[in-house]
Design an enzyme around this catalytic site. Structure first.
Site: not given
Ligand code: AMP
Length: 298
Positions: A200, A34, A37, A61
């Site tokens: 999510r 999204h 990312h 995790q």
């Molecule tokens: P995830 O795919 O949820 O493991 O997230 C991958 C990376 O994207 C992690 O460093 C998260 O902190 C970052 N991330 C996820 N959602 C957001 C958001 N809304 N704003 C900024 N970074 C995000």
């Protein structure tokens, strides 16, 4: 954009770029990409010559089988999005490529694994908040991030403030284990209505999404209270819980006003603090946070 499914291709590609003197940045993700990312990729591009992204749903995790099995997977669209924002190399391994013994999913599914893998244990910041409600979560995070850092050997890695505690845990890991990686934090990105972008969110129906907005409303309320001069954490947390629990009908894991560095709860905000929220919309668990500052007031 090049796509690498196995470690050999990944390493060969990165070695080639490094031998050309390129600065390599890394954006680890679990996919269902999204705007949050993609904003990390933007920051990665500004900090390097060559951007590597990984898309890997790290079963280590997850502490709930239901959460792991329901985690959104949208790999086709993810690759299009990654390419459109300028990712140079996307690493999309399967679990067997990463976990040589291939037994971790068995563990998640309740079957005994005959092999105990070598993993990394997170430092003390991991015991608080998320760590309390998701036992072993951060050990899973630092284990996979260590593996990925070893495979990608990035100069720079970008982590979002959306997962504020994760960012802190990773910073501690890099320091304690002497990883030669510069960790760059990225601001939290929100949808236009304020909902923090999250993979999510794809699981929320319209009614759940409306209720989820109360997380942002509660954070805005905290900001307003601080701006009006409130310093006491309890006087901020109480009305926030009212919004979350009574208006949003959310099940709250925690609402906490914490020190920005050590993440411990504070009774009073002196200059600045971070407010952390974790709550369930039915069975979907969401987290959010906001920076609170008294710097410009009183
Ligand atoms: P995830 O795919 O949820 O493991 O997230 C991958 C990376 O994207 C992690 O460093 C998260 O902190 C970052 N991330 C996820 N959602 C957001 C958001 N809304 N704003 C900024 N970074 C995000």
């Amino acid at each position: 954009m090049k796509v690498a499914e196995n470690i050999g291709t990944l390493r060969e590609e990165i070695l080639g770029r490094k031998s050309e003197g390129k600065v390599v940045s890394f954006v680890p993700t679990m996919g269902a990409l999204h705007g949050g990312h993609l904003s990390l990729v933007d920051i990665a591009r500004k900090n390097s010559d060559y951007v590597v992204m990984s898309i890997f749903v790290n079963e280590l995790q997850f502490n709930s089988k239901e959460d792991l099995l329901n985690y959104p997977r949208t790999i086709g669209q993810d690759l299009d999005k990654a390419e459109s924002v300028g990712v140079n190399l996307c690493f999309v391994p399967n679990a067997r490529e990463i976990f040589s013994c291939g037994k971790t999913l068995d563990r998640m599914l309740g079957k005994e694994s005959s092999v105990r893998r070598c993993t990394v244990k997170a430092g003390e910041l991991a015991d608080l908040w998320e760590g309390e409600y998701r036992k072993g979560h951060f050990d899973g995070v630092v284990s996979i991030v260590s593996i990925l850092f070893n495979l990608v050997s990035p100069d720079v890695a970008i982590f979002g403030e959306k997962d504020f505690q994760q960012l802190k845990v990773i910073q501690q890991m890099v320091k304690d284990l002497h990883f030669p990686v510069n960790i760059v934090p990225a601001p939290l990105m929100r949808e236009s209505d304020g909902l923090a972008m999250s993979s999510r969110n794809l699981r929320l129906n319209d009614e759940q999404r409306m209720r989820a907005l109360n997380i942002y409303k509660s954070l805005q309320l905290s900001l307003k209270l601080v701006e009006e001069g409130e310093k006491k954490a309890s006087k901020i947390i109480e009305p926030m819980r009212e919004v979350l629990e009574n208006q949003g009908k959310l099940k709250v894991d925690y609402v906490a006003v914490v020190d920005t560095d050590n993440l411990r709860a504070v009774d009073e905000i002196v200059d600045e603090a971070r407010i952390l929220v974790a709550a369930y919309v039915d069975e979907i668990r969401l987290i959010d946070n906001m920076h609170l500052t008294r710097a410009y007031k009183h």
